[in-house]
Design a protein around this motif. Structure first.
Motif, PDB file in Angstrom:
ATOM      1  N   THR A 206      78.676  34.044  70.576  1.00  0.00           N
ATOM      2  CA  THR A 206      78.386  33.137  71.688  1.00  0.00           C
ATOM      3  C   THR A 206      77.446  31.995  71.315  1.00  0.00           C
ATOM      4  O   THR A 206      77.488  30.947  71.921  1.00  0.00           O
ATOM      5  CB  THR A 206      77.819  33.889  72.913  1.00  0.00           C
ATOM      6  N   ASP A 207      76.585  32.195  70.311  1.00  0.00           N
ATOM      7  CA  ASP A 207      75.716  31.077  69.922  1.00  0.00           C
ATOM      8  C   ASP A 207      76.318  30.252  68.793  1.00  0.00           C
ATOM      9  O   ASP A 207      75.692  29.313  68.305  1.00  0.00           O
ATOM     10  CB  ASP A 207      74.317  31.581  69.543  1.00  0.00           C
ATOM     11  N   VAL A 212      84.678  29.700  74.941  1.00  0.00           N
ATOM     12  CA  VAL A 212      85.229  31.054  74.865  1.00  0.00           C
ATOM     13  C   VAL A 212      86.455  31.120  75.771  1.00  0.00           C
ATOM     14  O   VAL A 212      86.444  30.596  76.893  1.00  0.00           O
ATOM     15  CB  VAL A 212      84.196  32.117  75.317  1.00  0.00           C
ATOM     16  N   SER A 225      80.432  28.150  76.072  1.00  0.00           N
ATOM     17  CA  SER A 225      79.800  29.427  75.712  1.00  0.00           C
ATOM     18  C   SER A 225      78.636  29.758  76.641  1.00  0.00           C
ATOM     19  O   SER A 225      78.355  30.922  76.911  1.00  0.00           O
ATOM     20  CB  SER A 225      79.344  29.411  74.258  1.00  0.00           C
ATOM     21  N   ARG A 226      77.965  28.733  77.167  1.00  0.00           N
ATOM     22  CA  ARG A 226      76.847  28.981  78.095  1.00  0.00           C
ATOM     23  C   ARG A 226      77.369  29.628  79.383  1.00  0.00           C
ATOM     24  O   ARG A 226      76.790  30.595  79.895  1.00  0.00           O
ATOM     25  CB  ARG A 226      76.129  27.665  78.409  1.00  0.00           C
ATOM     26  N   PHE A 228      80.007  31.389  79.671  1.00  0.00           N
ATOM     27  CA  PHE A 228      80.440  32.731  79.313  1.00  0.00           C
ATOM     28  C   PHE A 228      79.250  33.690  79.302  1.00  0.00           C
ATOM     29  O   PHE A 228      79.329  34.817  79.786  1.00  0.00           O
ATOM     30  CB  PHE A 228      81.122  32.707  77.946  1.00  0.00           C
ATOM     31  N   GLU A 229      78.121  33.228  78.760  1.00  0.00           N
ATOM     32  CA  GLU A 229      76.928  34.084  78.703  1.00  0.00           C
ATOM     33  C   GLU A 229      76.396  34.413  80.095  1.00  0.00           C
ATOM     34  O   GLU A 229      75.763  35.445  80.299  1.00  0.00           O
ATOM     35  CB  GLU A 229      75.826  33.390  77.896  1.00  0.00           C
ATOM     36  N   THR A 248      73.616  38.933  73.725  1.00  0.00           N
ATOM     37  CA  THR A 248      73.573  37.555  73.267  1.00  0.00           C
ATOM     38  C   THR A 248      72.424  37.404  72.275  1.00  0.00           C
ATOM     39  O   THR A 248      71.506  38.207  72.249  1.00  0.00           O
ATOM     40  CB  THR A 248      73.384  36.588  74.442  1.00  0.00           C
TER      41      THR A 248
END
Length: 253
Positions: A206-207, A212, A225-226, A228-229, A248
């Protein structure tokens, strides 16, 4: 808006009367690094095969670089790295340089000699994946992680604009995986290659990735990705069909 490299519109794929992919819609822009995640049997590999023109969806349309896949001819723009264990005999007596230069076959033809410029491209691809000092080493003498780097160099030697990787870190130790992802980030940010990475390693990526896409027959999520987190664990569990906790990682680069 950046140019879309991949456009997947209303794609359905049925195998033995069983729906594997249902109403998939994804647009991937130039310069993205997309993590494609989902449980085993979720349709990820089928989607890759459709993208590579190896399978034809029963419904829907796929475009690469603005062209429908049926008309697309510029396959040198697309690099593909499969799971190493299934694709290569490591006892094969070839140096890293020779393995990587085999990635030019589609561009040069089978028995054409490499020009100095071609050899320079091979050297640059080997350097890009951090294997410069191993160029003359036999591929079978390298560790699993180093072999995978060599296969990535083979995939990027023809200067593709899109690189698709199908679970390339299977069987590779954690530290090597970390270095491997850093190398992919370099290919994406510094060389401008658009990447699609199929992985089970949800937390680790994720980073690294910009976007995603989560597939389990349907497309359950597609965003940055942010976003998604920020998904709740129970939302993720719904996607996967079983409980899942996303770990994460630190975002300081």
């Amino acid at each position: 808006m950046k140019q879309p490299i991949i456009e997947i519109n209303d794609v359905n794929f049925t195998y033995d009367r069983q729906k594997v992919l249902e109403d998939i819609n994804i647009t991937i822009e130039q310069g993205s690094f997309v993590g494609l995640v989902g449980p085993n049997g979720s349709g990820k590999t089928t989607l890759l095969k459709c993208l590579l023109g190896l399978l034809k969806p029963q419904q829907g349309e796929i475009k690469l670089f603005g062209q429908t896949i049926q008309k697309f001819k510029d396959w040198h723009k697309v690099g593909f790295v499969s799971q190493k264990a299934n694709s290569f005999n490591t006892g094969f007596p070839a140096s890293v340089f020779e393995v990587v230069s085999s990635g030019l076959t589609s561009k040069l033809g089978l028995f054409k000699f490499m020009s100095p410029k071609d050899r320079k491209h091979v050297d640059e691809a080997i350097e890009a994946v951090g294997l410069g000092k191993f160029a003359k080493r036999n591929i079978g003498e390298l560790s699993g992680g180093q072999q995978q780097r060599a296969f990535i160099a083979r995939a990027i030697v023809s200067n593709p604009r899109l690189l698709i990787l199908d679970e390339p870190t299977v069987g590779v130790d954690a530290q090597t995986v970390q270095n491997f992802y850093e190398m992919l980030t370099h290919l994406n940010r510094d060389l401008g290659i658009t990447l699609i990475l199929v992985t089970h390693d949800v937390g680790t990526i994720t980073d690294k990735v910009t976007h995603v896409a989560c597939i389990n027959k349907h497309l359950h999520f597609h965003g940055n990705s942010r976003e998604f987190e920020l998904l709740k664990d129970d939302e993720m569990s719904d996607f996967y069909g079983h409980s899942l906790h996303v770990l994460t990682h630190d975002h300081s680069h």
